[in-house]
Design a protein around this motif. Sequence first.
Motif, mmCIF file in Angstrom:
data_model
loop_
_atom_site.group_PDB
_atom_site.id
_atom_site.type_symbol
_atom_site.label_atom_id
_atom_site.label_comp_id
_atom_site.label_asym_id
_atom_site.label_seq_id
_atom_site.Cartn_x
_atom_site.Cartn_y
_atom_site.Cartn_z
ATOM 1 N N SER A 80 0.839 -1.201 0.000
ATOM 2 C CA SER A 80 0.000 0.000 0.000
ATOM 3 C C SER A 80 0.873 1.249 0.000
ATOM 4 O O SER A 80 1.931 1.284 0.620
ATOM 5 C CB SER A 80 -0.902 0.011 1.240
ATOM 6 N N ASP A 81 0.417 2.271 -0.711
ATOM 7 C CA ASP A 81 1.128 3.550 -0.713
ATOM 8 C C ASP A 81 0.725 4.413 0.474
ATOM 9 O O ASP A 81 1.522 5.185 0.994
ATOM 10 C CB ASP A 81 0.845 4.305 -2.017
ATOM 11 N N ILE A 82 -0.541 4.285 0.878
ATOM 12 C CA ILE A 82 -1.060 5.043 2.021
ATOM 13 C C ILE A 82 -1.966 4.120 2.836
ATOM 14 O O ILE A 82 -2.811 3.423 2.275
ATOM 15 C CB ILE A 82 -1.870 6.268 1.568
ATOM 16 N N LEU A 83 -1.773 4.132 4.146
ATOM 17 C CA LEU A 83 -2.679 3.418 5.041
ATOM 18 C C LEU A 83 -3.422 4.440 5.882
ATOM 19 O O LEU A 83 -2.807 5.244 6.581
ATOM 20 C CB LEU A 83 -1.915 2.465 5.963
ATOM 21 N N VAL A 84 -4.745 4.414 5.793
ATOM 22 C CA VAL A 84 -5.582 5.271 6.630
ATOM 23 C C VAL A 84 -6.238 4.387 7.675
ATOM 24 O O VAL A 84 -6.911 3.417 7.331
ATOM 25 C CB VAL A 84 -6.666 5.999 5.812
ATOM 26 N N THR A 85 -6.011 4.687 8.947
ATOM 27 C CA THR A 85 -6.656 3.924 10.009
ATOM 28 C C THR A 85 -7.809 4.731 10.592
ATOM 29 O O THR A 85 -7.720 5.954 10.725
ATOM 30 C CB THR A 85 -5.670 3.578 11.141
ATOM 31 N N MET A 86 -8.892 4.049 10.912
ATOM 32 C CA MET A 86 -10.040 4.705 11.526
ATOM 33 C C MET A 86 -10.770 3.709 12.421
ATOM 34 O O MET A 86 -10.621 2.495 12.257
ATOM 35 C CB MET A 86 -10.980 5.271 10.449
ATOM 36 N N ASP A 87 -11.510 4.229 13.377
ATOM 37 C CA ASP A 87 -12.204 3.372 14.327
ATOM 38 C C ASP A 87 -13.424 2.710 13.677
ATOM 39 O O ASP A 87 -13.981 3.221 12.698
ATOM 40 C CB ASP A 87 -12.644 4.173 15.542
ATOM 41 N N SER A 88 -13.838 1.599 14.271
ATOM 42 C CA SER A 88 -14.957 0.828 13.702
ATOM 43 C C SER A 88 -16.274 1.069 14.432
ATOM 44 O O SER A 88 -17.269 0.419 14.142
ATOM 45 C CB SER A 88 -14.624 -0.672 13.786
ATOM 46 N N ASP A 89 -16.290 2.018 15.375
ATOM 47 C CA ASP A 89 -17.484 2.210 16.198
ATOM 48 C C ASP A 89 -18.442 3.269 15.662
ATOM 49 O O ASP A 89 -19.413 3.627 16.326
ATOM 50 C CB ASP A 89 -17.091 2.554 17.631
ATOM 51 N N GLY A 90 -18.161 3.792 14.471
ATOM 52 C CA GLY A 90 -19.073 4.766 13.870
ATOM 53 C C GLY A 90 -18.804 6.202 14.256
ATOM 54 O O GLY A 90 -19.541 7.112 13.839
ATOM 55 N N GLN A 91 -17.760 6.465 15.026
ATOM 56 C CA GLN A 91 -17.467 7.842 15.438
ATOM 57 C C GLN A 91 -16.846 8.667 14.315
ATOM 58 O O GLN A 91 -17.028 9.877 14.262
ATOM 59 C CB GLN A 91 -16.522 7.834 16.645
ATOM 60 N N HIS A 92 -16.092 8.033 13.430
ATOM 61 C CA HIS A 92 -15.397 8.754 12.362
ATOM 62 C C HIS A 92 -16.240 8.822 11.092
ATOM 63 O O HIS A 92 -16.934 7.866 10.747
ATOM 64 C CB HIS A 92 -14.058 8.073 12.051
ATOM 65 N N ARG A 93 -16.117 9.948 10.380
ATOM 66 C CA ARG A 93 -16.868 10.138 9.135
ATOM 67 C C ARG A 93 -16.063 9.598 7.952
ATOM 68 O O ARG A 93 -14.871 9.897 7.817
ATOM 69 C CB ARG A 93 -17.175 11.615 8.903
#
Length: 295
Positions: A80-93
């Motif tokens: 991957s060139d870019i890894l974006v991490t985000m939460d799985s609980d629905g808080q992030h858009r």
Amino acid sequence: MINLKITVGIPAFNEEKNIAPMIQKLNQIADTIIVCNDGSTDDTGKIASKMGAVVINHPRNLGYGGAIRSLFLKARELESDILVTMDSDGQHRISDVIPVANPIINKQVDLVIGSRFLDEAQDNIPKYRKAGIKMITKLANASLDNNVTDSQSGFRAYSKKILLEITPSEKGMGVSNEILMKSSKQGFKIAEVPIVVSYEGETSTQNPISHGVSVTLSTLKFISIDHPLKFYGIPGAIFLFLGVFFTIWTLQLFSETREIVTNLALIGVGCLVFGVMLTMSAIMLFSVVSVIREK
């Protein structure tokens, strides 16, 4: 313009109610979606797999840090060139994914933090959580070249350079500060962009006290390794000074009264012993770290 492979990594534990709609929306903007099913006892992994995500199944819950480590390793494996991490609980858009990744896409920085404190209009963060995050962030900033406003944000973007050079080791929530401090130490550029986070329903299940203690201890550990002379040496010097002060005071009183003030003597000896221990620890740890870095 070279097309960059954007991968979104999601650490998930018992998130069967949230994972499907997330993946459905992410499929429209990400090249690859990785879900780390961190020992879930529900159908999180099965649902993610059916939705087309690459699923990493942990046989037992390893914690947030363990999930992030697995996401790093898999993203590296997938080139991957870019890894974006985000939460799985629905808080992030989902709509914030590309804005968070843009500074890396434009080759401006290597790590981007989606900060909850750059948008003055967002005032929905619980006060106790805001205070805890700011305290931990100040602690992390002690080891960063450039100060950040939200060291605990899980919404981040990492460049390929970061993925190749850094492998997280912390198993708990301290992994966020670990990655920041390692990135700063290796000269990677760090930036922040504003994001909006929803706290409706208080989706977090992490106890704020245990979270804060865990992250603080983890951060202190890395600071002590990176700056042993300051971390141990300065307190050591202070205790040595106090030890000498109380010892001289005790001797002065003895010369006048021919009696030893036990309390003052004990404080003096205790401070001297503790000061010597801290100073020796600073010197030994600095020597060990220097040898390891040279190798």
